[in-house]
Design a protein around this motif. Structure first.
Motif, PDB file in Angstrom:
ATOM      1  N   GLY A 265       4.489  -3.524   9.603  1.00  0.00           N
ATOM      2  CA  GLY A 265       4.410  -4.628   8.675  1.00  0.00           C
ATOM      3  C   GLY A 265       3.195  -4.919   8.075  1.00  0.00           C
ATOM      4  O   GLY A 265       2.597  -4.225   7.274  1.00  0.00           O
ATOM      5  N   THR A 266       2.577  -5.898   8.478  1.00  0.00           N
ATOM      6  CA  THR A 266       1.145  -6.690   7.813  1.00  0.00           C
ATOM      7  C   THR A 266       0.143  -5.466   7.764  1.00  0.00           C
ATOM      8  O   THR A 266      -0.821  -5.520   7.032  1.00  0.00           O
ATOM      9  CB  THR A 266       0.809  -8.015   8.560  1.00  0.00           C
ATOM     10  N   GLY A 267       0.181  -4.956   8.984  1.00  0.00           N
ATOM     11  CA  GLY A 267      -1.052  -4.025   9.113  1.00  0.00           C
ATOM     12  C   GLY A 267      -1.354  -3.212   7.939  1.00  0.00           C
ATOM     13  O   GLY A 267      -2.496  -2.552   7.901  1.00  0.00           O
ATOM     14  N   SER A 268      -0.348  -2.803   6.783  1.00  0.00           N
ATOM     15  CA  SER A 268      -0.805  -2.153   5.939  1.00  0.00           C
ATOM     16  C   SER A 268      -1.745  -2.529   4.804  1.00  0.00           C
ATOM     17  O   SER A 268      -2.575  -2.041   4.162  1.00  0.00           O
ATOM     18  CB  SER A 268       0.476  -1.466   5.178  1.00  0.00           C
ATOM     19  N   VAL A 269      -1.922  -4.049   4.942  1.00  0.00           N
ATOM     20  CA  VAL A 269      -2.845  -4.674   3.880  1.00  0.00           C
ATOM     21  C   VAL A 269      -4.236  -4.456   4.753  1.00  0.00           C
ATOM     22  O   VAL A 269      -5.274  -4.121   4.055  1.00  0.00           O
ATOM     23  CB  VAL A 269      -2.641  -6.277   4.263  1.00  0.00           C
ATOM     24  N   PHE A 270      -4.326  -4.527   6.246  1.00  0.00           N
ATOM     25  CA  PHE A 270      -5.739  -4.012   6.842  1.00  0.00           C
ATOM     26  C   PHE A 270      -6.232  -2.685   6.596  1.00  0.00           C
ATOM     27  O   PHE A 270      -7.154  -2.443   6.395  1.00  0.00           O
ATOM     28  CB  PHE A 270      -5.447  -4.725   8.122  1.00  0.00           C
ATOM     29  N   ALA A 271      -5.085  -1.937   6.603  1.00  0.00           N
ATOM     30  CA  ALA A 271      -5.545  -0.417   6.658  1.00  0.00           C
ATOM     31  C   ALA A 271      -5.896  -0.038   5.083  1.00  0.00           C
ATOM     32  O   ALA A 271      -6.858   0.655   4.867  1.00  0.00           O
ATOM     33  CB  ALA A 271      -4.234   0.408   6.867  1.00  0.00           C
ATOM     34  N   GLN A 272      -5.154  -0.834   4.241  1.00  0.00           N
ATOM     35  CA  GLN A 272      -5.622  -0.486   2.897  1.00  0.00           C
ATOM     36  C   GLN A 272      -7.063  -0.954   2.485  1.00  0.00           C
ATOM     37  O   GLN A 272      -8.274  -0.174   1.872  1.00  0.00           O
ATOM     38  CB  GLN A 272      -4.674  -0.970   1.720  1.00  0.00           C
ATOM     39  N   ALA A 273      -7.256  -2.127   3.085  1.00  0.00           N
ATOM     40  CA  ALA A 273      -8.665  -2.770   2.886  1.00  0.00           C
ATOM     41  C   ALA A 273      -9.836  -1.918   3.504  1.00  0.00           C
ATOM     42  O   ALA A 273     -10.932  -1.995   3.232  1.00  0.00           O
ATOM     43  CB  ALA A 273      -8.489  -4.147   3.602  1.00  0.00           C
ATOM     44  N   ALA A 274      -9.421  -1.058   4.536  1.00  0.00           N
ATOM     45  CA  ALA A 274     -10.363  -0.421   5.285  1.00  0.00           C
ATOM     46  C   ALA A 274     -10.330   1.219   4.834  1.00  0.00           C
ATOM     47  O   ALA A 274     -10.911   1.845   5.360  1.00  0.00           O
ATOM     48  CB  ALA A 274      -9.961  -0.244   6.776  1.00  0.00           C
ATOM     49  N   ASP A 275      -9.541   1.198   3.647  1.00  0.00           N
ATOM     50  CA  ASP A 275      -9.403   2.596   2.876  1.00  0.00           C
ATOM     51  C   ASP A 275      -8.775   3.648   3.753  1.00  0.00           C
ATOM     52  O   ASP A 275      -9.230   4.846   3.862  1.00  0.00           O
ATOM     53  CB  ASP A 275     -10.897   3.093   2.367  1.00  0.00           C
ATOM     54  N   LYS A 276      -7.810   3.620   4.578  1.00  0.00           N
ATOM     55  CA  LYS A 276      -7.240   4.363   5.439  1.00  0.00           C
ATOM     56  C   LYS A 276      -6.296   5.176   4.426  1.00  0.00           C
ATOM     57  O   LYS A 276      -5.563   4.575   3.690  1.00  0.00           O
ATOM     58  CB  LYS A 276      -6.373   3.679   6.492  1.00  0.00           C
ATOM     59  N   GLN A 277      -5.870   6.336   5.082  1.00  0.00           N
ATOM     60  CA  GLN A 277      -5.140   7.217   4.164  1.00  0.00           C
ATOM     61  C   GLN A 277      -3.531   7.124   4.747  1.00  0.00           C
ATOM     62  O   GLN A 277      -3.294   7.713   5.747  1.00  0.00           O
ATOM     63  CB  GLN A 277      -5.618   8.681   4.458  1.00  0.00           C
ATOM     64  N   PHE A 278      -2.793   6.415   3.770  1.00  0.00           N
ATOM     65  CA  PHE A 278      -1.288   6.554   4.149  1.00  0.00           C
ATOM     66  C   PHE A 278      -0.646   6.113   2.720  1.00  0.00           C
ATOM     67  O   PHE A 278      -1.410   5.598   1.835  1.00  0.00           O
ATOM     68  CB  PHE A 278      -0.895   5.319   5.169  1.00  0.00           C
TER      69      PHE A 278
END
Length: 366
Positions: free
Chosen positions: A128-141
């Motif tokens: 869920g919400t975790g993709s917002v944090f991952a994108q803000a951290a420039d994770k690859q997904f």
């Protein structure tokens, strides 16, 4: 050509006063043979294609697609359709004829799931919400699909004897929720509907496991929570519903804070056909769960280790359980959430959730 080379050579010799030496019969024959050999070498070289240069610098080739033999799947509690296809072995049955086996790795939440995707532990998962944090951290997904929310999947609860009757009554009160979760976004939007601001309440950051006993003790005034914890709390405690998804988000409730399915960028690029198979199976699982919610409750009760009565409530109000393409409507709700988290300084920078590097739009529906 040979004559010209011979003349040039003789001029060179003459300039160096070697002509008399070269004109001796034996020497002259040797020189003539040398010049003929030199000329033939030039002639052959001029007629031969320039393969040497080509072989010296190999041509640029497209990267080879990796052959998929093992599909590495990730899952977590709350993403019911993933857990259903895991329990039913749907992917294994579909992919076995292609010689592809399936492995499953369970994660506690979206953040570690996307971390696992980043290091190659899995190539597909949901959260869920975790993709917002991952994108803000420039994770690859990459977000490859969305799942609709139930109109009652999240709720704001108070104890039955609470003096709080409306959302406006939350002013100055202690409200518990998990920091950075969809529940934090929900309370912000709920307060807006009541004409209040986030600063008008006293946030209490607690995980669901921590919050349940504290709620029962009366340590805080209201609790923002999601299923199956909502259903479990309503069953075990005497509570009152202050608001739910529909109250807060209206007709956008099912897409305002949806779950998402994620895949690694390499997997999206190299195996879109397998990706579509996964999404097809998720869609089938959604139809099955909607039409057989008693059976899905029984299955998920065992997987989640939650009592059957609670899961029957959850599955009974599970909604449409659709698997949606990542379109503008779905991303609009996620952008609202991302903007809210940025304003609350929950994420370090403003992001554009429509960034094409983080979303997959197939040429046709799966």
């Amino acid at each position: 050509m040979l004559s010209r080379l011979m003349n040039q050579f003789l001029v060179w010799i003459n300039q160096r006063r070697l002509l008399k030496f070269v004109q001796q019969p034996g020497i002259r024959s040797l020189v003539l043979l040398f010049v003929i050999g030199l000329g033939l070498s030039f002639a052959i070289a001029s007629c031969t294609p320039n393969n040497a240069a080509n072989s010296a610098s190999p041509q640029k080739q497209e990267p080879q697609k990796s052959q998929l033999t093992v599909l590495k799947m990730g899952h977590q509690k709350g993403m019911s359709l993933l857990n259903i296809i895991k329990a039913q072995g749907a992917l294994e049955k579909r992919l076995q004829p292609q010689g592809i086996s399936v492995t499953w790795n369970e994660f506690s939440s979206t953040a570690p799931l996307l971390e696992g995707m980043g290091v190659g532990a899995i190539v597909f998962g949901g959260g869920g919400t975790g993709s917002v944090f991952a994108q803000a951290a420039d994770k690859q997904f990459v977000r490859v699909a969305a799942s609709t929310s139930s109109p009652r999947s999240s709720a704001i609860l108070v104890l039955e004897n609470s003096p709080i009757k409306t959302l406006a009554d939350l002013k100055g009160k202690k409200v518990a929720f998990a920091k950075g979760a969809s529940s934090q976004y929900m309370i912000v939007r709920a307060l807006e509907k009541a004409g209040l601001k986030y600063g008008d309440i006293k946030p209490v950051f607690l995980t669901p496991a921590e919050a349940l006993p504290a709620f029962q003790r009366g340590d805080f005034d209201a609790w923002v929570i999601w299923d199956p914890y909502t259903a479990e709390t309503e069953r075990k405690l005497r509570t009152r519903l202050l608001a739910d998804n529909t109250t807060v988000f209206g007709d956008k409730a099912i897409v305002e804070s949806p779950g998402f399915y994620f895949a690694s960028p390499d997997f999206v690029r190299d195996h879109p056909d397998i990706l579509k198979v996964i999404l097809q199976e998720l869609e089938k699982a959604g139809v099955w769960a909607k039409n057989n919610n008693k059976d899905s409750a029984k299955l998920l009760s065992k997987l989640y280790k939650v009592d059957l009565q609670t899961m029957e409530i959850v599955e009974g109000r599970g909604g449409t359980r659709q698997v949606l393409p990542v379109d503008n409507e779905v991303l609009a709700g996620l952008q609202n959430m991302a903007d809210t988290f940025y304003e609350l300084k929950v994420i370090p920078k403003k992001i554009d959730v429509k960034d094409k590097n983080f979303n997959w739009v197939p040429d046709q529906k799966w």
